[in-house]
Design an enzyme around this catalytic site. Structure first.
Site, PDB file in Angstrom:
ATOM      1  N   TYR A 125      13.782  32.223  -8.863  1.00 16.69           N
ATOM      2  CA  TYR A 125      14.297  33.305  -9.004  1.00 16.69           C
ATOM      3  C   TYR A 125      13.081  33.944  -9.798  1.00 16.69           C
ATOM      4  CZ  TYR A 125      15.541  37.241 -11.819  1.00 16.69           C
ATOM      5  OH  TYR A 125      15.517  38.853 -12.142  1.00 16.69           O
ATOM      6  N   LYS A 167      10.222  36.621  -8.552  1.00 16.06           N
ATOM      7  CA  LYS A 167       9.518  37.468  -9.688  1.00 16.06           C
ATOM      8  C   LYS A 167       7.835  37.495  -9.712  1.00 16.06           C
ATOM      9  CE  LYS A 167      13.522  40.358  -8.943  1.00 16.06           C
ATOM     10  NZ  LYS A 167      12.999  41.977  -9.399  1.00 16.06           N
ATOM     11  N   SER A 174       9.755  41.728 -13.270  1.00 19.49           N
ATOM     12  CA  SER A 174      10.836  40.532 -14.037  1.00 19.49           C
ATOM     13  C   SER A 174      10.076  40.059 -15.662  1.00 19.49           C
ATOM     14  CB  SER A 174      11.587  39.758 -13.907  1.00 19.49           C
ATOM     15  OG  SER A 174      12.446  39.015 -14.960  1.00 19.49           O
ATOM     16  N   ASN A 192      13.696  39.183  -3.408  1.00 22.42           N
ATOM     17  CA  ASN A 192      13.346  40.098  -3.781  1.00 22.42           C
ATOM     18  C   ASN A 192      11.866  39.978  -3.931  1.00 22.42           C
ATOM     19  OD1 ASN A 192      15.936  39.016  -5.396  1.00 22.42           O
ATOM     20  ND2 ASN A 192      15.052  37.609  -7.166  1.00 22.42           N
TER      21      ASN A 192
HETATM   22  N1  LIG Z   1      19.703  42.298 -15.504  1.00 23.26           N
HETATM   23  C1  LIG Z   1      18.468  41.742 -16.143  1.00 23.26           C
HETATM   24  O1  LIG Z   1      18.045  40.683 -17.584  1.00 23.26           O
HETATM   25  C2  LIG Z   1      17.648  41.619 -15.235  1.00 23.26           C
HETATM   26  C3  LIG Z   1      15.453  41.098 -16.528  1.00 23.26           C
HETATM   27  C4  LIG Z   1      14.551  41.578 -14.797  1.00 23.26           C
HETATM   28  C5  LIG Z   1      14.943  42.216 -13.697  1.00 23.26           C
HETATM   29  N2  LIG Z   1      15.742  42.796 -13.327  1.00 23.26           N
HETATM   30  C6  LIG Z   1      15.924  43.227 -11.856  1.00 23.26           C
HETATM   31  O2  LIG Z   1      16.087  44.471 -12.088  1.00 23.26           O
HETATM   32  C7  LIG Z   1      17.055  45.001 -10.428  1.00 23.26           C
HETATM   33  C8  LIG Z   1      18.395  44.723 -10.963  1.00 23.26           C
HETATM   34  O3  LIG Z   1      19.070  44.200 -11.465  1.00 23.26           O
HETATM   35  P1  LIG Z   1      20.222  44.689 -12.032  1.00 23.26           P
HETATM   36  O4  LIG Z   1      20.463  43.839 -13.622  1.00 23.26           O
HETATM   37  O5  LIG Z   1      20.669  45.875 -12.129  1.00 23.26           O
HETATM   38  O6  LIG Z   1      21.028  43.657 -11.546  1.00 23.26           O
HETATM   39  P2  LIG Z   1      22.585  44.279 -10.833  1.00 23.26           P
HETATM   40  O7  LIG Z   1      23.145  42.676  -9.445  1.00 23.26           O
HETATM   41  O8  LIG Z   1      23.513  45.429 -11.350  1.00 23.26           O
HETATM   42  O9  LIG Z   1      22.062  45.361  -9.225  1.00 23.26           O
HETATM   43  C9  LIG Z   1      21.234  44.651  -8.301  1.00 23.26           C
HETATM   44  C10 LIG Z   1      21.067  46.119  -7.668  1.00 23.26           C
HETATM   45  O10 LIG Z   1      19.618  45.640  -5.933  1.00 23.26           O
HETATM   46  C11 LIG Z   1      20.518  45.767  -5.280  1.00 23.26           C
HETATM   47  N3  LIG Z   1      20.848  44.538  -4.176  1.00 23.26           N
HETATM   48  C12 LIG Z   1      20.950  43.525  -3.829  1.00 23.26           C
HETATM   49  N4  LIG Z   1      20.526  42.913  -2.454  1.00 23.26           N
HETATM   50  C13 LIG Z   1      20.513  43.916  -2.085  1.00 23.26           C
HETATM   51  C14 LIG Z   1      19.378  43.831  -0.607  1.00 23.26           C
HETATM   52  N5  LIG Z   1      19.560  43.046   0.429  1.00 23.26           N
HETATM   53  N6  LIG Z   1      19.410  45.038  -0.775  1.00 23.26           N
HETATM   54  C15 LIG Z   1      19.645  46.083  -0.895  1.00 23.26           C
HETATM   55  N7  LIG Z   1      20.027  46.514  -2.622  1.00 23.26           N
HETATM   56  C16 LIG Z   1      19.956  44.948  -2.131  1.00 23.26           C
HETATM   57  C17 LIG Z   1      22.409  45.811  -5.778  1.00 23.26           C
HETATM   58  O11 LIG Z   1      22.791  46.448  -4.422  1.00 23.26           O
HETATM   59  C18 LIG Z   1      22.169  46.013  -6.818  1.00 23.26           C
HETATM   60  O12 LIG Z   1      21.459  48.039  -6.038  1.00 23.26           O
HETATM   61  C19 LIG Z   1      16.448  43.316  -9.633  1.00 23.26           C
HETATM   62  O13 LIG Z   1      15.858  43.285  -9.002  1.00 23.26           O
HETATM   63  C20 LIG Z   1      16.339  42.516 -10.636  1.00 23.26           C
HETATM   64  O14 LIG Z   1      15.841  41.385 -10.756  1.00 23.26           O
HETATM   65  C21 LIG Z   1      16.839  42.077 -13.967  1.00 23.26           C
HETATM   66  C1  LIG Z   2      20.980  36.148 -17.837  1.00 23.91           C
HETATM   67  C2  LIG Z   2      19.706  36.094 -16.633  1.00 23.91           C
HETATM   68  C3  LIG Z   2      19.026  37.056 -16.697  1.00 23.91           C
HETATM   69  C4  LIG Z   2      17.875  36.483 -15.902  1.00 23.91           C
HETATM   70  C5  LIG Z   2      16.609  38.935 -15.531  1.00 23.91           C
HETATM   71  C6  LIG Z   2      15.469  38.176 -15.988  1.00 23.91           C
HETATM   72  O1  LIG Z   2      14.856  38.610 -14.634  1.00 23.91           O
END
Ligand SMILES: NC(=O)c1ccc[n+]([C@@H]2O[C@H](COP(=O)([O-])OP(=O)(O)OC[C@H]3O[C@@H](n4cnc5c(N)ncnc54)[C@H](O)[C@@H]3O)[C@@H](O)[C@H]2O)c1
Ligand SMILES: CCCCCCO
Length: 254
Positions: free
Chosen positions: A151, A155, A138, A107
């Site tokens: 985590y 972020k 995030s 991250n």
């Molecule tokens: N879903 C949420 O609520 C949320 C909220 C805020 C931020 N985010 C951030 O958004 C981004 C995408 O998350 P998501 O919810 O789509 O989850 P997800 O698990 O569907 O996607 C995560 C992505 O990161 C890639 N990844 C993980 N480890 C990796 C590595 N070592 N090298 C290259 N790629 C790697 C995965 O292959 C995937 O494409 C993340 O950075 C996550 O922290 C998600």
């Molecule tokens: C359910 C928790 C998801 C938190 C991702 C915020 O980056």
């Protein structure tokens, strides 16, 4: 930045937020969308190609935890092919507070290293053309989900790094902004491990509150790309897009 006819590299463009955002980007007609991801999904790449045949969609397997030199080698392959790259999206992330070192490696360090590697091709001090970086951080970088402190801190670190990149733009020619989604329904959010098991029900508790879909997030992500505001701290929460003001508590005066 108008997406049309641009060359975009999207690290983690096949994840939950990533793939919906890749779809929205492809609809806007970039010249090239280069997806780097740890997961290989040929069907997803084929779907993107079919969505807009005018867009050249390519995929390279990439793990953001590799050494910078390896990233630089991959980027050279891409730059040799495309000649120019307009936007780098760093989207890789994991959410598992059992995996302390890996969480920081993916991250935060992964974002820093991928950014550091592309500077070799963009830095105007080396005669580069400059570029734009969008880092997916995030809302937990603003205020933690304290049951997943590792985590959340990773972020916050990525957000701080992105804010610094934007301030350095006059020197490097590379602008940057952060994309900070709220809770978005993706595979990341269903089952997650809290740090030292302080809250085994953390995902369940969070999902009792309103969330957004990955499509809503993706549509606002594209709006942020089009706004192309250096230093913007974009909050993408509950289907809305808002540039937040960062509170200043101290100034280095340099
Ligand atoms: N879903 C949420 O609520 C949320 C909220 C805020 C931020 N985010 C951030 O958004 C981004 C995408 O998350 P998501 O919810 O789509 O989850 P997800 O698990 O569907 O996607 C995560 C992505 O990161 C890639 N990844 C993980 N480890 C990796 C590595 N070592 N090298 C290259 N790629 C790697 C995965 O292959 C995937 O494409 C993340 O950075 C996550 O922290 C998600
Ligand atoms: C359910 C928790 C998801 C938190 C991702 C915020 O980056």
């Amino acid at each position: 930045m108008a997406i049309a006819n641009k060359n975009i590299i999207f690290v983690a463009g096949l994840g939950g937020i990533g793939f919906d955002t890749s779809r929205e980007i492809v609809k806007s007609g970039p010249k090239n969308l280069v997806i780097l991801d740890r997961i290989e999904n040929p069907a997803a790449i084929a779907e993107l190609k079919a969505l807009n045949p005018k867009v050249t969609v390519t995929f390279y397997p990439y793990d953001v935890t590799v050494p910078v030199a390896e990233t630089t080698k991959l980027l050279k392959t891409i730059f040799d092919k495309l000649k120019t790259v307009d936007l780098l999206i760093n989207g890789a992330g994991i959410l598992d507070d059992y995996q302390i070192e890996r969480t920081i490696a993916v991250n935060f360090t992964g974002t820093v290293n991928t950014t550091t590697a592309i500077m070799s091709f963009w830095d105007k001090r080396k005669g580069g053309p400059g570029g734009v970086i969008a880092n997916i951080c995030s809302v937990t970088g603003f205020n933690a989900i304290y049951q997943v402190p590792v985590y959340s801190a990773s972020k916050a670190a990525a957000l701080s790094f992105t804010n610094s990149l934007a301030k350095l733009a006059p020197i490097t020619g590379v602008t940057a902004y952060s994309i900070n989604p709220g809770i978005t329904k993706t595979p990341l959010v269903h089952k997650l491990n809290s740090w030292l098991d302080v809250e085994p029900r953390v995902a369940e508790l969070l999902l009792e509150h309103p969330t957004q879909t990955s499509l809503e997030c993706a549509q606002n992500f594209v709006k942020a790309i089009e706004a192309n505001q250096n230093g913007a701290i974009w909050k993408l929460d509950l289907g809305t897009l808002e540039a937040i003001e960062w509170t200043k508590h101290w100034d280095s005066h340099i």
